[in-house]
Motif scaffolding. Sequence first.
Motif, PDB file in Angstrom:
ATOM      1  N   GLU A 188      -3.927  10.331   9.519  1.00 37.67           N
ATOM      2  CA  GLU A 188      -5.344  10.254   9.869  1.00 37.67           C
ATOM      3  C   GLU A 188      -5.603   9.086  10.815  1.00 37.67           C
ATOM      4  OE1 GLU A 188      -8.886   9.217   7.068  1.00 37.67           O
ATOM      5  OE2 GLU A 188      -8.490  11.380   6.899  1.00 37.67           O
ATOM      6  N   TYR A 189      -4.954   7.964  10.568  1.00 37.26           N
ATOM      7  CA  TYR A 189      -5.141   6.779  11.402  1.00 37.26           C
ATOM      8  C   TYR A 189      -4.562   6.984  12.798  1.00 37.26           C
ATOM      9  CZ  TYR A 189      -5.694   1.909  12.666  1.00 37.26           C
ATOM     10  OH  TYR A 189      -6.076   0.748  13.295  1.00 37.26           O
ATOM     11  N   ILE A 190      -3.397   7.613  12.866  1.00 38.59           N
ATOM     12  CA  ILE A 190      -2.767   7.873  14.167  1.00 38.59           C
ATOM     13  C   ILE A 190      -3.600   8.863  14.971  1.00 38.59           C
ATOM     14  CG2 ILE A 190      -0.767   8.898  15.318  1.00 38.59           C
ATOM     15  CD1 ILE A 190       0.945   7.841  12.984  1.00 38.59           C
ATOM     16  N   GLY A 191      -4.157   9.843  14.288  1.00 37.07           N
ATOM     17  CA  GLY A 191      -4.970  10.844  14.968  1.00 37.07           C
ATOM     18  C   GLY A 191      -4.164  11.592  16.016  1.00 37.07           C
ATOM     19  N   THR A 192      -4.685  11.647  17.222  1.00 40.06           N
ATOM     20  CA  THR A 192      -4.019  12.382  18.301  1.00 40.06           C
ATOM     21  C   THR A 192      -3.131  11.490  19.173  1.00 40.06           C
ATOM     22  OG1 THR A 192      -5.922  12.091  19.754  1.00 40.06           O
ATOM     23  CG2 THR A 192      -5.866  14.108  18.405  1.00 40.06           C
ATOM     24  N   ALA A 193      -3.022  10.232  18.806  1.00 33.71           N
ATOM     25  CA  ALA A 193      -2.198   9.300  19.597  1.00 33.71           C
ATOM     26  C   ALA A 193      -0.737   9.746  19.576  1.00 33.71           C
ATOM     27  CB  ALA A 193      -2.322   7.885  19.046  1.00 33.71           C
ATOM     28  N   GLU A 194      -0.068   9.512  20.684  1.00 30.22           N
ATOM     29  CA  GLU A 194       1.346   9.844  20.804  1.00 30.22           C
ATOM     30  C   GLU A 194       2.078   8.712  21.501  1.00 30.22           C
ATOM     31  OE1 GLU A 194       1.442  13.539  22.971  1.00 30.22           O
ATOM     32  OE2 GLU A 194       1.183  14.708  21.132  1.00 30.22           O
ATOM     33  N   GLY A 195       3.392   8.722  21.347  1.00 27.97           N
ATOM     34  CA  GLY A 195       4.222   7.750  22.040  1.00 27.97           C
ATOM     35  C   GLY A 195       3.863   6.315  21.713  1.00 27.97           C
ATOM     36  N   VAL A 196       3.726   5.510  22.746  1.00 29.18           N
ATOM     37  CA  VAL A 196       3.428   4.083  22.596  1.00 29.18           C
ATOM     38  C   VAL A 196       2.140   3.872  21.801  1.00 29.18           C
ATOM     39  CG1 VAL A 196       2.861   1.975  23.855  1.00 29.18           C
ATOM     40  CG2 VAL A 196       4.630   3.478  24.727  1.00 29.18           C
ATOM     41  N   HIS A 197       1.159   4.685  22.074  1.00 33.04           N
ATOM     42  CA  HIS A 197      -0.129   4.526  21.390  1.00 33.04           C
ATOM     43  C   HIS A 197      -0.003   4.820  19.893  1.00 33.04           C
ATOM     44  CE1 HIS A 197      -1.912   3.930  25.273  1.00 33.04           C
ATOM     45  NE2 HIS A 197      -1.395   5.075  25.695  1.00 33.04           N
ATOM     46  N   ALA A 198       0.824   5.785  19.538  1.00 34.96           N
ATOM     47  CA  ALA A 198       1.051   6.087  18.126  1.00 34.96           C
ATOM     48  C   ALA A 198       1.813   4.957  17.441  1.00 34.96           C
ATOM     49  CB  ALA A 198       1.797   7.401  17.979  1.00 34.96           C
ATOM     50  N   ILE A 199       2.808   4.393  18.119  1.00 34.75           N
ATOM     51  CA  ILE A 199       3.547   3.253  17.556  1.00 34.75           C
ATOM     52  C   ILE A 199       2.579   2.098  17.302  1.00 34.75           C
ATOM     53  CG2 ILE A 199       5.333   1.511  17.997  1.00 34.75           C
ATOM     54  CD1 ILE A 199       6.494   4.286  17.439  1.00 34.75           C
ATOM     55  N   ASP A 200       1.695   1.862  18.239  1.00 33.71           N
ATOM     56  CA  ASP A 200       0.682   0.825  18.083  1.00 33.71           C
ATOM     57  C   ASP A 200      -0.177   1.096  16.847  1.00 33.71           C
ATOM     58  OD1 ASP A 200      -0.238  -1.592  19.253  1.00 33.71           O
ATOM     59  OD2 ASP A 200      -2.031  -0.549  19.982  1.00 33.71           O
ATOM     60  N   LYS A 201      -0.566   2.350  16.661  1.00 37.03           N
ATOM     61  CA  LYS A 201      -1.389   2.735  15.504  1.00 37.03           C
ATOM     62  C   LYS A 201      -0.619   2.563  14.196  1.00 37.03           C
ATOM     63  CE  LYS A 201      -5.280   4.556  17.174  1.00 37.03           C
ATOM     64  NZ  LYS A 201      -6.588   4.133  16.743  1.00 37.03           N
ATOM     65  N   ILE A 202       0.659   2.933  14.197  1.00 34.07           N
ATOM     66  CA  ILE A 202       1.484   2.766  12.998  1.00 34.07           C
ATOM     67  C   ILE A 202       1.539   1.293  12.614  1.00 34.07           C
ATOM     68  CG2 ILE A 202       3.854   2.913  12.101  1.00 34.07           C
ATOM     69  CD1 ILE A 202       4.130   5.493  13.884  1.00 34.07           C
ATOM     70  N   PHE A 203       1.739   0.449  13.606  1.00 31.78           N
ATOM     71  CA  PHE A 203       1.794  -0.994  13.349  1.00 31.78           C
ATOM     72  C   PHE A 203       0.443  -1.497  12.845  1.00 31.78           C
ATOM     73  CE2 PHE A 203       2.011  -5.496  14.392  1.00 31.78           C
ATOM     74  CZ  PHE A 203       3.261  -5.814  13.885  1.00 31.78           C
ATOM     75  N   GLU A 204      -0.649  -1.089  13.492  1.00 33.56           N
ATOM     76  CA  GLU A 204      -1.993  -1.510  13.065  1.00 33.56           C
ATOM     77  C   GLU A 204      -2.285  -1.076  11.635  1.00 33.56           C
ATOM     78  OE1 GLU A 204      -4.780   0.153  15.821  1.00 33.56           O
ATOM     79  OE2 GLU A 204      -4.191  -1.206  17.439  1.00 33.56           O
ATOM     80  N   TRP A 205      -1.891   0.139  11.288  1.00 36.22           N
ATOM     81  CA  TRP A 205      -2.128   0.643   9.932  1.00 36.22           C
ATOM     82  C   TRP A 205      -1.434  -0.256   8.911  1.00 36.22           C
ATOM     83  CZ3 TRP A 205       0.665   2.156   5.742  1.00 36.22           C
ATOM     84  CH2 TRP A 205       0.010   2.904   4.765  1.00 36.22           C
ATOM     85  N   HIS A 206      -0.185  -0.617   9.204  1.00 35.28           N
ATOM     86  CA  HIS A 206       0.547  -1.492   8.288  1.00 35.28           C
ATOM     87  C   HIS A 206      -0.108  -2.866   8.191  1.00 35.28           C
ATOM     88  CE1 HIS A 206       3.721   1.554   8.343  1.00 35.28           C
ATOM     89  NE2 HIS A 206       4.163   0.966   7.242  1.00 35.28           N
ATOM     90  N   ILE A 207      -0.538  -3.400   9.322  1.00 34.83           N
ATOM     91  CA  ILE A 207      -1.200  -4.709   9.313  1.00 34.83           C
ATOM     92  C   ILE A 207      -2.457  -4.668   8.438  1.00 34.83           C
ATOM     93  CG2 ILE A 207      -2.428  -6.387  10.767  1.00 34.83           C
ATOM     94  CD1 ILE A 207       0.679  -6.455  10.971  1.00 34.83           C
ATOM     95  N   ALA A 208      -3.219  -3.600   8.530  1.00 34.37           N
ATOM     96  CA  ALA A 208      -4.418  -3.459   7.684  1.00 34.37           C
ATOM     97  C   ALA A 208      -4.012  -3.410   6.204  1.00 34.37           C
ATOM     98  CB  ALA A 208      -5.206  -2.216   8.083  1.00 34.37           C
ATOM     99  N   TRP A 209      -2.927  -2.721   5.893  1.00 32.48           N
ATOM    100  CA  TRP A 209      -2.443  -2.640   4.515  1.00 32.48           C
ATOM    101  C   TRP A 209      -2.045  -4.020   3.993  1.00 32.48           C
ATOM    102  CZ3 TRP A 209       3.192  -1.340   3.246  1.00 32.48           C
ATOM    103  CH2 TRP A 209       3.397  -1.268   1.857  1.00 32.48           C
ATOM    104  N   PHE A 210      -1.344  -4.803   4.820  1.00 29.80           N
ATOM    105  CA  PHE A 210      -0.894  -6.128   4.394  1.00 29.80           C
ATOM    106  C   PHE A 210      -2.060  -7.041   4.023  1.00 29.80           C
ATOM    107  CE2 PHE A 210       2.799  -5.617   7.659  1.00 29.80           C
ATOM    108  CZ  PHE A 210       3.417  -4.696   6.852  1.00 29.80           C
ATOM    109  N   GLN A 211      -3.226  -6.771   4.573  1.00 25.46           N
ATOM    110  CA  GLN A 211      -4.388  -7.624   4.344  1.00 25.46           C
ATOM    111  C   GLN A 211      -5.239  -7.179   3.154  1.00 25.46           C
ATOM    112  OE1 GLN A 211      -6.330  -8.991   8.158  1.00 25.46           O
ATOM    113  NE2 GLN A 211      -5.020  -7.333   8.937  1.00 25.46           N
ATOM    114  N   GLN A 212      -4.882  -6.081   2.519  1.00 24.93           N
ATOM    115  CA  GLN A 212      -5.662  -5.619   1.370  1.00 24.93           C
ATOM    116  C   GLN A 212      -5.462  -6.561   0.194  1.00 24.93           C
ATOM    117  OE1 GLN A 212      -4.654  -1.513   0.651  1.00 24.93           O
ATOM    118  NE2 GLN A 212      -5.649  -0.830   2.533  1.00 24.93           N
ATOM    119  N   HIS A 213      -6.514  -6.736  -0.586  1.00 23.18           N
ATOM    120  CA  HIS A 213      -6.462  -7.699  -1.693  1.00 23.18           C
ATOM    121  C   HIS A 213      -5.417  -7.327  -2.756  1.00 23.18           C
ATOM    122  CE1 HIS A 213      -8.964  -4.641  -3.596  1.00 23.18           C
ATOM    123  NE2 HIS A 213      -8.689  -5.222  -4.746  1.00 23.18           N
TER     124      HIS A 213
END
Length: 186
Positions: A68-93
């Motif tokens: 859902e977070y990646i959406g329609t992103a592909e390639g470099v943009h999808a990798i960026d989204k994968i990384f962002e998703w993980h970063i958001a997870w790391f910040q959860q309480h």
Amino acid sequence: MSKSALKILETAEKLFNKNNFIGVGVDAIRDESGCSKTTMYTYFKNKNQLVMSVLQARDQRFKHSLFEYIGTAEGVHAIDKIFEWHIAWFQQHDFKGCLFVRAVAESSNEQDIREIAIAHKQWIKQLIEKHCTMAEKPHLHELIYTLIEGLISRCLVDGFDPILANDIKQNINNLLYYKTSPTAIN
């Protein structure tokens, strides 16, 4: 799945994540979920089956959330989204690291639990590989996968550092946008 079974799964996952797999017994899960022991054993024949069900449910939620977070992103943009998703997870309480890794570490070599964890990690690696290939950088998938997996442990131990996360994200982007393969220095 019935409401009772879902309640047991949610409670078990919360307790396993907060504490650990070994230290949380079925009595604690039963008490916290408000169900009877009979109800619990109707849906889950033993603790091992409950652990496997928790991991399978978490795997499905993880995949759905990341897709859902990646959406329609592909390639470099999808990798960026994968990384962002993980970063958001790391910040959860309630971030306590990877439940799949913890399950394997605590499972006393239960093959069924290992197989679920391996399949989960392989899925992530394949997703990264797919998007690295689309970005014409297939050789970077192992590096990016390893960086993300390493950050899971690092953020658990050291705490989340937004400057470090941003630097790593920038370095990944630099590698992905690098036009020619760097030559080895001898």
